[in-house]
Design an enzyme around this catalytic site. Structure first.
Site, short mmCIF file in Angstrom:
data_model
loop_
_atom_site.label_atom_id
_atom_site.label_comp_id
_atom_site.label_asym_id
_atom_site.label_seq_id
_atom_site.Cartn_x
_atom_site.Cartn_y
_atom_site.Cartn_z
N HIS A 1 -13.80 42.58 -31.07
CA HIS A 1 -14.81 41.25 -32.10
C HIS A 1 -13.83 39.98 -31.53
O HIS A 1 -13.56 39.11 -32.12
CB HIS A 1 -14.86 41.19 -33.21
CG HIS A 1 -15.62 42.57 -33.11
ND1 HIS A 1 -15.75 43.53 -33.20
CD2 HIS A 1 -17.02 42.08 -34.04
CE1 HIS A 1 -16.64 43.59 -33.50
NE2 HIS A 1 -17.59 43.07 -33.56
N GLU B 1 -28.24 41.17 -26.08
CA GLU B 1 -27.55 40.32 -25.37
C GLU B 1 -28.71 40.45 -23.75
O GLU B 1 -28.73 39.01 -23.68
CB GLU B 1 -26.03 40.03 -25.79
CG GLU B 1 -25.74 40.07 -26.39
CD GLU B 1 -25.71 41.09 -27.53
OE1 GLU B 1 -26.32 42.35 -26.87
OE2 GLU B 1 -25.72 41.14 -29.41
#
Lengths: 389, 414
Positions: free
Chosen positions: B219, B150
């Site tokens: 998450h 990322e």
């Protein structure tokens, strides 16, 4: 190489054949071939040849620009001590050969992105002394309008993407620029510079992986000055062969104090990147100052080491010797040139000192792009601006 | 499943579509009460000199028949009759993720500089199918499958944006973008400023976040609270297929970096959206239900909890005004302020954590600006300050439930 002929700056060396002639900067483009001081060490590729094509014009240009860069950095040192430059100031003296050699090998369409030691690279990309000193002193005329500072020099029209404070973050940005160059089919490359300290950042390897995967024209250049602030490279890196760290990506180790070696390597890298994808260059260079002006630079290395490098490997001295040995100028002419440069720098500083500080309203400009962006709105939809005292 | 219709005038009644992806024990019954959904779609010229200093996705804001310029527009129920009446008689029904995809595809068709990068966005079609089919249509250079890094690919997107490309960077889950925080904060948000205006960064960073589906603590992050202090970025949260497509398009066209927050549970919402091209203004809030007694400010998934609570409240005799703030940075204090001036009571319902969340900032902004208009302290209902647990019942209780909203309204309206 006839370097041994002249090893000192003593006056009164009798110059055969030329005493009667008063030559100034020659615009002669007669080709000269120069041998680099050391051979290149290659990883997964064939090193380029040691013979570099140059010209007398280029040699003198190199000398002049490097002397300018050196003078600029020394002047910045004094300005910092006079508290006209605040914050962080990272000086590039000793490493000028990298900036100069790279510029000589590429065009303004090729992009360069570097970290915070960016004053000289900005100059090499076409920035003016006035913009440099104004920015360093936080004035309006600075290249980033005084809002960036020493670590944030940018020049969009010459594809210089800065100027970044966070170590290593510029490398993914650089690979992004390379991606855009490939996307737009520009036939240009991007040089992403970083230091030996930044070479241990994970994002470098991430970016390198993507660049190799997508065949991006990205050239990662490690300016290895052997110290990551106060930590010597052997204390920070298990493998100090930064040019090999790409593993599957070819690499080249270059003597970074030799401007011609740098030029040859960058040319080679550009050709490689356009055809085959990323390549790593390791420039073996040295900085005379500490990491920044807040660092004396002598607590982690000896003064003998610094003066030793200065004596044996100084990039400007090397060019000077080449100029003298090729009879392109006399000692005196070079000294005059240096005097001229000193004056130029002093003038630029005086001019920058006269420049005003940014207007208070500048605090709020360029946060968002106007027209499509927004300012924070108050309840009546007018722009919210704090009134400064 | 009925669709949300754009009602015009006071007489139109619209129904809120039940969404089918929420926990089965939380079925929302189709609401038959008169909810006029009013989306502001006009160019609002903000400043006093009357020039078209439109902000956000100004001149591209929706056309019904022709663009309307209403300087200093106030959200009223009268002024927009003419324009909104032609709305979605001819529309097509789709799910929210399809609306996002449609918006993305239209923008990629329109401008060759738009590209998408993210994990599994290309050949796989996107983990939530938002980018499905795009790789086949536009090729591998425009829809890029990145490796799992990322930090690097966000940095690359920003670097590409510096040269003029318009990447849409997807975080497979918003939480993963924490790894790219340095790039988003220092480079994305600040480069325009530190370069003195030389570089613009027209990126869109998007991804699903939020609590639901028992995905566990890592998450189920809500990153809007972490990003809200970064100067130079805009943040928007979509909640319906209509505003999802509109905001996606506006975000891509904006010259500023925009972070578009989607929600994992809202991807299967179905709604009918217009066939013709439209855009939602990035800085505007959406009036979901006008009312008189209390202003309820919400965004993203909590909008549906609020509407469910609103049903109960209406039965109990309250008339809540529900505003979906949509723009998380900057706040649309104009719409919010007008509402506060009308109702004098504010309840904020959000899914962020309590500490340092969007609600906390909004509370401060409202108190600062509209203190004189408030009859009661601003109340903020947020998620609990805990990592989201896995167990279903516990997960339910980390977020605000409709019953809690009803109780809070009753308390405020005493």
């Amino acid at each position: 190489m006839a370097l041994s002929r002249l090893s000192s700056r003593s006056n009164g060396i009798a110059r055969p054949f030329s005493a009667a002639f008063n030559r100034f900067i020659s615009t002669d483009t007669t080709p000269i071939t120069i041998e680099t001081s050391l051979p290149f060490t290659a990883h997964l590729c064939d090193p380029p040849s040691r013979s570099v094509e140059s010209s007398s014009q280029e040699l003198l240009d190199f000398f002049r620009t490097m002397a300018l860069m050196r003078r600029m950095e020394i002047a910045a040192d004094s300005l910092y001590k006079a508290k006209l430059i605040r914050g962080f100031c990272h000086l590039y003296d000793g490493q000028e050969a990298v900036a100069i050699g790279m510029e000589a090998a590429i065009t303004k369409k090729d992009a360069i992105i570097t970290a915070y030691r960016d004053h000289c690279i900005f100059l090499g990309r076409g920035g003016s002394l006035h913009e440099v000193f104004s920015e360093l002193m936080g004035r309006q005329a600075g290249c980033s309008k005084g809002k960036g500072g020493s670590m944030h020099f940018y020049k969009k029209d010459s594809s210089f993407y800065g100027g970044h404070g966070i170590v290593g973050a510029q490398v993914p940005l650089g690979c992004g620029v390379a991606f855009a160059q490939k996307y737009n089919k520009e036939e240009a490359v991007t040089f992403a510079l970083y230091g030996d300290g930044a070479a241990n950042q994970g994002q470098l390897f991430e970016a390198l992986n993507i660049s190799a995967l997508w065949d991006l024209p990205a050239i990662l250049v490690c300016e290895n000055n052997h110290y990551g602030m106060g930590t010597a490279e052997w204390r920070a890196a298990k493998s100090p062969s930064y040019y090999k760290r790409g593993d599957y990506v070819p690499g080249l180790k270059v003597d970074g104090m030799d401007a011609f070696a740098v030029k040859q390597a960058c040319k080679f890298a550009k050709d490689h990147a356009l055809e085959k994808g990323p390549i790593i260059l390791e420039m073996d260079t040295y900085r005379y100052h500490g990491h920044s002006m807040s660092d004396p630079g002598s607590t982690y290395r000896t003064r003998d080491e610094i003066s030793g490098v200065r004596q044996e490997r100084d990039p400007i001295e090397r060019i000077k010797k080449l100029v003298l040995s090729h009879d392109l100028a006399t000692e005196k002419e070079l000294k005059d040139m240096e005097k001229e440069i000193r004056k130029e720098v002093d003038d630029a500083i005086a001019k920058a000192k006269d420049c005003p500080m940014p207007e208070p309203s500048e605090l709020f400009t360029n946060v968002y792009v106007k027209g499509f962006g927004t300012e924070s709105f108050g309840p009546d939809r007018k722009e919210v601006k704090a009134a400064l005292p | 499943m009925s669709a949300i219709l754009q009602g015009a005038g006071a007489g139109a009644a619209a129904a809120l579509s039940p969404f089918n992806s929420i926990d089965s024990n939380k079925v929302v019954a189709p609401s038959r009460s008169s909810l006029s959904v009013r989306c502001k779609r006009y160019i609002v010229a903000g400043s006093d000199d009357g020039t078209n200093q439109s902000f956000g996705s100004s001149s591209l804001v929706a056309r019904r028949s022709q663009p309307l310029m209403i300087p200093n527009a106030v959200s009223t129920t009268k002024a927009d009759t003419a324009a909104s009446s032609t709305s979605s008689k001819s529309g097509h029904e789709l799910l929210l993720f399809e609306a996002l995809q449609e918006g993305l595809e239209e923008e990629m068709d329109r401008d060759p500089h738009v590209c998408v990068m993210g994990e599994d966005v290309g050949h796989y079609g996107g983990s939530y199918k938002v980018t499905k089919g795009l790789a086949d249509k536009f090729g591998d250079l425009r829809v890029l499958d990145t490796p799992i890094c990322e930090n690097a690919f966000t940095g690359m997107g920003i670097g590409a944006a510096m040269t003029g490309l318009r990447p849409v960077i997807e975080g497979m889950n918003m939480g993963f973008l924490l790894l790219a925080f340095n790039q988003i904060s220092n480079n994305c948000g600040m480069l325009h400023y530190t370069s003195g205006g030389q570089f613009t960064i027209p990126v869109v960073i998007r991804g699903p976040g939020g609590v639901g589906r028992q995905l566990g603590a890592e998450h189920s992050q809500r990153l809007e609270s972490y990003f809200q202090s970064i100067p130079g970025i805009q943040m928007v949260a979509c909640s319906t297929p209509y505003n999802a497509k509109g905001l996606m398009k506006a975000a891509i066209r904006s010259e500023n970096p925009v972070i578009l927050f989607e929600h994992v549970l809202l991807y299967n919402l179905k709604e009918s959206i217009p066939d013709e091209e439209y855009i939602c203004n990035l800085e505007e809030a959406e009036m979901v239900r006008p009312g008189e007694h209390i202003t309820i400010l919400t965004y993203s998934r909590m909008r549906y909890h609020v509407m469910q609570a609103a049903k109960t409240l209406v039965n109990k005799g309250y008339d809540p005004e529900v505003i979906d703030i949509r723009s998380l940075k900057p706040f649309d204090l104009h719409t919010i302020g007008n509402s506060v001036k009308k109702t004098h009571r504010v309840l904020i319902v959000e899914e962020c954590m309590r500490t340092g969340g969007i609600g906390a900032s909004l509370t401060a902004a409202i108190n600062e600006n509209f203190h004189d208009y408030l009859d009661a302290p601003v109340m903020c209902l947020s998620s609990q300050d805990v990592p989201t647990p896995y167990a279903g019942t516990l997960e339910e209780w980390t977020v605000v439930q409709p019953a809690q909203i009803v109780t809070a309204v009753e308390q405020l309206c005493q």
